[in-house]
Write an enzyme that holds these catalytic residues in place. Structure first.
Site, PDB file in Angstrom:
ATOM      1  N   ASP A  15       0.860  -1.191   0.000  1.00 26.94           N
ATOM      2  CA  ASP A  15       0.000   0.000   0.000  1.00 26.94           C
ATOM      3  C   ASP A  15       0.891   1.234   0.000  1.00 26.94           C
ATOM      4  O   ASP A  15       2.067   1.166   0.374  1.00 26.94           O
ATOM      5  CB  ASP A  15      -0.916   0.024   1.230  1.00 26.94           C
ATOM      6  CG  ASP A  15      -1.887   1.215   1.186  1.00 26.94           C
ATOM      7  OD1 ASP A  15      -2.580   1.379   0.173  1.00 26.94           O
ATOM      8  OD2 ASP A  15      -1.923   1.995   2.155  1.00 26.94           O
ATOM      9  N   SER A  16       0.292   2.360  -0.388  1.00 25.40           N
ATOM     10  CA  SER A  16       1.043   3.615  -0.342  1.00 25.40           C
ATOM     11  C   SER A  16       1.426   3.953   1.101  1.00 25.40           C
ATOM     12  O   SER A  16       2.392   4.671   1.323  1.00 25.40           O
ATOM     13  CB  SER A  16       0.198   4.742  -0.939  1.00 25.40           C
ATOM     14  OG  SER A  16      -1.023   4.847  -0.239  1.00 25.40           O
ATOM     15  N   CYS A  78      -4.074  -1.381  -2.432  1.00 25.62           N
ATOM     16  CA  CYS A  78      -4.222   0.063  -2.601  1.00 25.62           C
ATOM     17  C   CYS A  78      -5.040   0.249  -3.868  1.00 25.62           C
ATOM     18  O   CYS A  78      -4.651  -0.232  -4.937  1.00 25.62           O
ATOM     19  CB  CYS A  78      -2.842   0.700  -2.755  1.00 25.62           C
ATOM     20  SG  CYS A  78      -2.874   2.458  -3.152  1.00 25.62           S
ATOM     21  N   ASN A  79      -6.172   0.911  -3.737  1.00 26.49           N
ATOM     22  CA  ASN A  79      -7.033   1.098  -4.914  1.00 26.49           C
ATOM     23  C   ASN A  79      -6.368   1.962  -5.971  1.00 26.49           C
ATOM     24  O   ASN A  79      -6.493   1.707  -7.161  1.00 26.49           O
ATOM     25  CB  ASN A  79      -8.346   1.747  -4.487  1.00 26.49           C
ATOM     26  CG  ASN A  79      -9.235   0.782  -3.741  1.00 26.49           C
ATOM     27  OD1 ASN A  79     -10.054   0.110  -4.331  1.00 26.49           O
ATOM     28  ND2 ASN A  79      -9.065   0.695  -2.439  1.00 26.49           N
ATOM     29  N   THR A  80      -5.650   2.983  -5.511  1.00 23.03           N
ATOM     30  CA  THR A  80      -5.014   3.895  -6.463  1.00 23.03           C
ATOM     31  C   THR A  80      -3.975   3.139  -7.295  1.00 23.03           C
ATOM     32  O   THR A  80      -3.926   3.277  -8.521  1.00 23.03           O
ATOM     33  CB  THR A  80      -4.356   5.071  -5.714  1.00 23.03           C
ATOM     34  OG1 THR A  80      -5.319   5.613  -4.805  1.00 23.03           O
ATOM     35  CG2 THR A  80      -3.904   6.151  -6.659  1.00 23.03           C
ATOM     36  N   GLU A 163      -3.891   9.223   7.053  1.00 17.69           N
ATOM     37  CA  GLU A 163      -2.423   9.117   7.027  1.00 17.69           C
ATOM     38  C   GLU A 163      -1.809  10.032   8.090  1.00 17.69           C
ATOM     39  O   GLU A 163      -0.810   9.699   8.704  1.00 17.69           O
ATOM     40  CB  GLU A 163      -1.941   9.478   5.612  1.00 17.69           C
ATOM     41  CG  GLU A 163      -0.648   8.886   5.164  1.00 17.69           C
ATOM     42  CD  GLU A 163      -0.617   7.355   5.067  1.00 17.69           C
ATOM     43  OE1 GLU A 163       0.484   6.837   5.203  1.00 17.69           O
ATOM     44  OE2 GLU A 163      -1.637   6.665   4.880  1.00 17.69           O
ATOM     45  N   CYS A 197     -11.122   2.861  -1.157  1.00 20.64           N
ATOM     46  CA  CYS A 197      -9.785   3.270  -0.734  1.00 20.64           C
ATOM     47  C   CYS A 197      -9.514   2.541   0.578  1.00 20.64           C
ATOM     48  O   CYS A 197     -10.368   2.517   1.470  1.00 20.64           O
ATOM     49  CB  CYS A 197      -9.732   4.782  -0.531  1.00 20.64           C
ATOM     50  SG  CYS A 197      -8.170   5.326   0.190  1.00 20.64           S
ATOM     51  N   HIS A 199      -7.836   3.209   3.028  1.00 18.01           N
ATOM     52  CA  HIS A 199      -7.782   4.020   4.242  1.00 18.01           C
ATOM     53  C   HIS A 199      -9.164   4.229   4.867  1.00 18.01           C
ATOM     54  O   HIS A 199      -9.267   4.537   6.054  1.00 18.01           O
ATOM     55  CB  HIS A 199      -7.184   5.400   3.949  1.00 18.01           C
ATOM     56  CG  HIS A 199      -5.706   5.386   3.684  1.00 18.01           C
ATOM     57  ND1 HIS A 199      -5.139   4.646   2.694  1.00 18.01           N
ATOM     58  CD2 HIS A 199      -4.690   6.042   4.307  1.00 18.01           C
ATOM     59  CE1 HIS A 199      -3.825   4.844   2.702  1.00 18.01           C
ATOM     60  NE2 HIS A 199      -3.535   5.683   3.669  1.00 18.01           N
TER      61      HIS A 199
HETATM   62  N1  DGL Z   1      -4.594   3.499   0.051  1.00 20.69           N
HETATM   63  C1  DGL Z   1      -4.817   4.180  -1.187  1.00 20.69           C
HETATM   64  C2  DGL Z   1      -6.042   3.633  -1.890  1.00 20.69           C
HETATM   65  O1  DGL Z   1      -6.586   2.634  -1.518  1.00 20.69           O
HETATM   66  C3  DGL Z   1      -4.990   5.649  -1.146  1.00 20.69           C
HETATM   67  C4  DGL Z   1      -4.188   6.463  -0.254  1.00 20.69           C
HETATM   68  C5  DGL Z   1      -3.285   7.384  -1.003  1.00 20.69           C
HETATM   69  O2  DGL Z   1      -3.768   8.373  -1.574  1.00 20.69           O
HETATM   70  O3  DGL Z   1      -2.112   7.056  -1.018  1.00 20.69           O
HETATM   71  O4  DGL Z   1      -6.489   4.195  -2.848  1.00 20.69           O
END
Ligand code: DGL
Length: 279
Positions: A15-16, A78-80, A163, A197, A199
Site C-alpha cells: 500500500d502507499s 491500494c485502490n489507487t 495518514e 480506498c 484508508h
Molecule cells: N490506500 C490508497 C487507496 O486505496 C490511497 C491512499 C493514497 O492516496 O495514497 O487508494
C-alpha cells in the site's frame, strides 16, 4: 534453456501507506497460516493525487522490492495503485520480470460482489482522485453488472486525514459529511457506497453515523480476503509457492518508529518494523 524454479515465499501486500493494513488484517483473519510481507511506501504517500506515470513507477518499484524479498504473489492493497498500475504490471512487466509470479489488486474482488449487495441497483463509489479519474470501478463493475447505475465521488481529503491520524477529530467530520452529501445528492437512489480506498475503513464508524437509514457503506477487506482464498483454490500451484508459518514482516520507506506507532492503532497490537529504500 533450463527454467529457474520459484522458491516458496511470503505473500507480499503493498500500500502507499498504512491503509493496506486494513486489507492485510482481513486477509490474515481468513488465511492465518500464510507468511506475509507488508510494505507501506509512507515516505511517498499519499498516491491519490499523483499522476498515472508516477503511481505506476512507484508501484512497480514496490512490487520489485517484494519480489526481491522472496514473494511470488503480491497483492496491491491500494485502490489507487490497482487502478493506475496493476494492468500495466500484469500485462507488460510480469512477462519480462518473471512470468510465474503474480500481482493481484483490490478492485476486481470488490466489483464481483457488488451485484449481490445492492438492491436498488444504484451505487456510489468513493475513492481518491486517482481512483475515481481512472474510472476503474465503473469499468470493472459494468463488465459484470451492466444494469448498475454508478455515481463516483472523489474524496481527496479522506486518505490524508487517516495518514496524518486526524481522522478522529472534528475537522474530519466536515469533509466526510461534505462528500457523503455530494454523492447522495447526485443520486438519491443509492443504497450502497463502496469505500474504494483502503484508508476509509478507519473512517467507517463516522461514515455510518452520517449516512441516512437504508444506505450501507461497504469496506472491501473481507471480500479481497475471500477472493484470495478462492484464488488459491483455483490456483493450487500458486498456493504451493506461498510459505505457511504464520509470520508477518512489516516494511516502510519512512521512519520505523512512526510506522509502528501508527500500526498499533490500525492493528491493535505492537509490531516490529524494518525500513527499506528504493534505489
Ligand atoms: N490506500 C490508497 C487507496 O486505496 C490511497 C491512499 C493514497 O492516496 O495514497 O487508494
Amino acid at each position: 534453456m533450463t527454467k529457474i524454479m520459484l522458491k516458496p515465499g511470503p505473500i507480499g501486500v503493498f500500500d502507499s501507506g498504512y491503509g493496506g493494513l486494513t486489507i492485510l488484517s482481513e486477509i490474515q483473519k481468513l488465511l492465518p497460516e500464510y507468511d506475509y510481507c507488508y510494505l507501506g511506501d509512507n515516505s511517498r504517500a499519499p498516491y491519490g493525487t499523483r499522476s498515472f506515470d508516477i503511481v505506476y513507477e512507484f508501484t512497480k518499484q514496490a512490487v520489485l522490492a517484494l519480489f526481491d524479498m522472496g514473494c511470488n504473489l503480491v497483492i496491491l492493497a491500494c485502490n489507487t495503485a490497482s487502478a493506475k498500475a496493476l494492468r500495466t504490471i500484469q500485462q507488460k512487466d510480469l512477462p519480462l520480470i518473471d512470468p510465474d509470479k503474480r500481482v493481484l489488486g483490490v478492485i476486481r474482488p470488490t466489483a464481483e460482489i457488488i451485484g449481490s449487495i445492492t438492491r436498488s441497483r444504484h451505487i456510489g463509489v468513493l475513492g481518491t482522485m486517482g481512483t475515481i479519474q481512472s474510472e476503474s470501478y465503473p469499468i470493472e463493475i459494468h463488465k459484470l453488472f451492466p444494469d448498475i447505475e454508478i455515481t463516483s465521488e472523489a474524496c481527496p481529503m479522506w486518505a490524508p486525514l487517516v495518514e496524518n491520524r486526524e481522522y478522529e477529530n472534528e475537522g474530519a467530520d466536515y469533509f466526510i459529511k461534505k462528500n457523503l452529501n455530494n454523492v447522495l445528492t447526485k443520486d438519491p437512489q443509492i443504497d450502497t457506497l463502496i469505500l474504494g480506498c483502503t484508508h476509509y475503513p478507519l473512517l467507517l464508524h463516522k461514515i455510518k453515523s452520517f449516512l441516512p437509514v437504508g444506505v450501507t457503506a461497504l469496506a472491501q477487506g473481507e471480500y479481497v480476503a475471500r477472493s484470495l482464498q478462492d484464488y488459491f483454490y483455483r490456483h493450487p500451484e500458486m498456493d504451493n509457492m506461498c510459505t505457511k508459518n504464520s509470520t508477518t514482516r512489516y516494511f516502510t520507506t519512512e521512519s520505523t518508529e512512526k510506522f509502528s506507532e501508527a500500526a498499533t492503532i490500525f492493528l491493535n497490537k505492537s509490531i516490529e518494523v524494518e525500513r527499506i529504500t528504493f534505489d
